[in-house]
Scaffold this motif. Structure first.
Motif, short mmCIF file in Angstrom:
data_model
loop_
_atom_site.label_atom_id
_atom_site.label_comp_id
_atom_site.label_asym_id
_atom_site.label_seq_id
_atom_site.Cartn_x
_atom_site.Cartn_y
_atom_site.Cartn_z
N LYS A 26 1.12 -1.02 -0.07
CA LYS A 26 0.41 0.23 -0.30
C LYS A 26 1.23 1.06 0.20
O LYS A 26 0.83 1.93 -0.74
N ASP A 27 1.82 1.29 1.05
CA ASP A 27 2.54 2.41 0.87
C ASP A 27 3.59 3.16 -0.56
O ASP A 27 3.30 3.98 -0.64
N MET A 28 4.04 1.87 -0.77
CA MET A 28 4.65 2.00 -2.56
C MET A 28 3.62 2.78 -3.59
O MET A 28 4.17 2.96 -4.51
N LEU A 29 1.82 2.24 -3.28
CA LEU A 29 1.08 2.13 -4.51
C LEU A 29 0.56 3.92 -3.79
O LEU A 29 0.97 4.51 -5.04
N GLN A 30 0.68 4.03 -2.63
CA GLN A 30 0.10 5.72 -2.62
C GLN A 30 1.00 6.55 -3.25
O GLN A 30 1.29 7.77 -3.49
N LYS A 31 2.17 6.08 -2.43
CA LYS A 31 3.57 7.01 -3.31
C LYS A 31 3.89 7.00 -4.85
O LYS A 31 3.74 8.23 -5.13
N THR A 32 3.61 6.18 -5.34
CA THR A 32 3.32 6.12 -6.81
C THR A 32 2.18 6.87 -7.41
O THR A 32 2.30 7.68 -8.39
N PHE A 33 1.48 6.85 -6.31
CA PHE A 33 0.13 7.65 -7.25
C PHE A 33 0.61 8.87 -7.21
O PHE A 33 0.40 10.03 -7.77
N PHE A 34 1.36 9.72 -6.01
CA PHE A 34 1.55 10.96 -5.30
C PHE A 34 2.43 11.29 -6.54
O PHE A 34 2.66 12.48 -7.18
N SER A 35 3.01 10.35 -6.62
CA SER A 35 3.87 10.86 -7.81
C SER A 35 4.21 10.88 -8.93
O SER A 35 4.11 12.00 -10.07
N GLU A 36 3.05 9.79 -9.72
CA GLU A 36 2.75 10.60 -11.13
C GLU A 36 1.23 11.30 -10.78
O GLU A 36 1.50 12.52 -11.59
N TRP A 37 0.98 12.07 -9.54
CA TRP A 37 -0.12 13.01 -9.58
C TRP A 37 0.72 14.44 -10.25
O TRP A 37 0.26 15.33 -10.77
N PHE A 38 1.38 14.32 -9.33
CA PHE A 38 2.87 15.83 -9.28
C PHE A 38 3.56 15.91 -11.02
O PHE A 38 3.68 16.68 -10.80
N SER A 39 3.20 14.80 -11.47
CA SER A 39 4.13 14.76 -12.97
C SER A 39 2.99 14.73 -13.80
O SER A 39 3.72 14.52 -14.75
#
Length: 400
Positions: free
Chosen positions: A144-157
């Motif tokens: 979950k932590d990794m998926l959430q971090k990926t989500f935020f990173s993709e959002w901000f990119s």
């Protein structure tokens, strides 16, 4: 074993069903039977069978009424209707309750066996799907932590639309509330040449900073710490105490300096206009950090000193020049040249910016804000605020 329940008002039918097949060959156990719908309902609730053989025409509570009751309690059993020719119209009505199949009376071995085999195949398919879903849930929980971090990173990119962002936030069940804080930490390599040559590489330092942030804000929930595609370290969290949140940035820098012996640029902001506003604040912070990064090491260290000590009401250029071992006149000159602002103007802008963040809390008093950002005199703070913002602190709070 699979569990089978038989509901039929004719004892001969119930006994015949019990004897007509060797149920153990199908890995099935008959766990109960009933002669009317009311008894059947109570026993089905208790036994939770996988398959129900149900007579459509029973006393007290007929098959159709029982089907409605089973739907109401969200029963997951596979239901096979037993129907005589005279009851065929009832069997057709039962189809709206998503019954699995029906068998005509008198029940013969071949029809029953074929129907049971189909039911078992369906149960196996459902079990396989449920096992897969459980595996997916387990994977989601573990990652979950990794998926959430990926989500935020993709959002901000800029890889996600607003609709996709809202959908992902709902999927992860993220609830920030009305006040969200964002902190961006940038490792500036030109301020850390020595430590990187002797001990750390940038990736290791960034990992260590992220862990330090995680420990520092352990009690905050929800919180998310991740790296964007420009290697900035981002922390996003729900905040409940704005003044405390504003002060935390100084403590973070102190701990990074103490434990990691490195220099970073840190900026923070508050968001109170919904989760989609988080990215806008992130963009503003990144723009500001990138502008600062263009400065020379001397000016960067000066900026850091101001931002770390803005709340001290006796902060002056001499404090910084002594720390950096240069003359105050040289420091004033180079700061003005690279930022376009004098020391006083730069300090004032930082203080007023922090004050504006603090005043997101509608309960805080103006004199408390003044003291928190380094003004011992409320009147002087109000004059400085109006000069920078164009309106008084009272008017600014009123408009919020």
């Amino acid at each position: 074993m699979w569990k089978l329940f038989v509901a039929d008002d004719e004892p001969k039918i119930r006994k015949g069903i019990e004897k007509i097949l060797d149920w153990s060959e199908f890995n099935i156990e008959i766990v109960g039977e009933a002669e009317d719908g009311e008894i059947a309902l109570e026993l089905i609730k208790k036994k939770k069978p996988d398959i129900i053989l149900l007579d459509i025409n029973m006393p007290f509570l007929n098959g159709l009424a029982l089907l409605q009751k089973l739907r109401d309690i969200d029963n997951k059993s596979i239901i096979i209707i037993i129907s005589g020719y005279d009851d065929f119209s009832y069997a057709q009505k039962a189809l709206k309750f998503n019954v699995f199949d029906y068998i005509l009376k008198p029940v013969n071995k071949k029809d029953l066996e074929e129907t049971i085999v189909k039911a078992i195949n369906e149960l196996n398919a459902i079990e396989k799907e449920n096992n897969y879903l459980e595996w997916i849930k387990g994977q989601l929980s573990e990652n979950k932590d990794m998926l959430q971090k990926t989500f935020f990173s993709e959002w901000f990119s800029n890889k996600l639309t607003d609709q996709q962002v809202l959908k992902e936030i709902e999927f992860f069940n993220i609830e920030f509330g009305s006040d969200v804080g964002i902190i961006v930490t940038k490792l500036v390599e030109k301020l850390n040449v020595k430590i990187m040559e002797e001990k750390w590489n940038p990736e290791l330092l960034e990992f260590a900073i992220a862990n330090l942030l995680k420990d520092k804000f352990e009690e905050l929930e929800p919180k998310f710490i991740f790296n964007d595609d420009k290697r900035n370290i981002i922390l996003i969290s729900k905040i409940s105490n704005v003044p405390k949140w504003i002060k935390e940035i100084t403590h973070i820098e102190e701990e990074i300096t103490k434990y990691l012996k490195c220099n970073v640029l840190i900026e923070q902001s508050n968001v109170n206009n919904g989760v989609l506003g988080i990215k806008n604040e992130y963009i503003k912070i990144i723009s500001s950090l990138n502008e600062k990064k263009k400065s020379s090491p001397m000016v960067l260290l000066t900026i850091k000193y101001i931002e770390d000590n803005y709340y001290s009401n006796d902060l002056n250029i001499n404090n910084i020049s002594e720390t950096l071992e240069v003359t105050s006149s040289y420091l004033s000159k180079i700061l003005k040249k690279e930022t376009g602002q004098s020391f006083i103007d730069y300090l004032t802008n930082i203080r007023i910016k922090k004050a504006m963040y603090i005043m997101e809390d509608p309960t805080i008093k103006i004199y408390d804000v003044a003291e928190l950002v380094g003004y011992s005199n409320q009147h002087y703070f109000c004059r400085a605020f109006k000069k920078v913002v164009g309106i008084s602190p009272t008017e600014y709070k009123r408009r919020k």
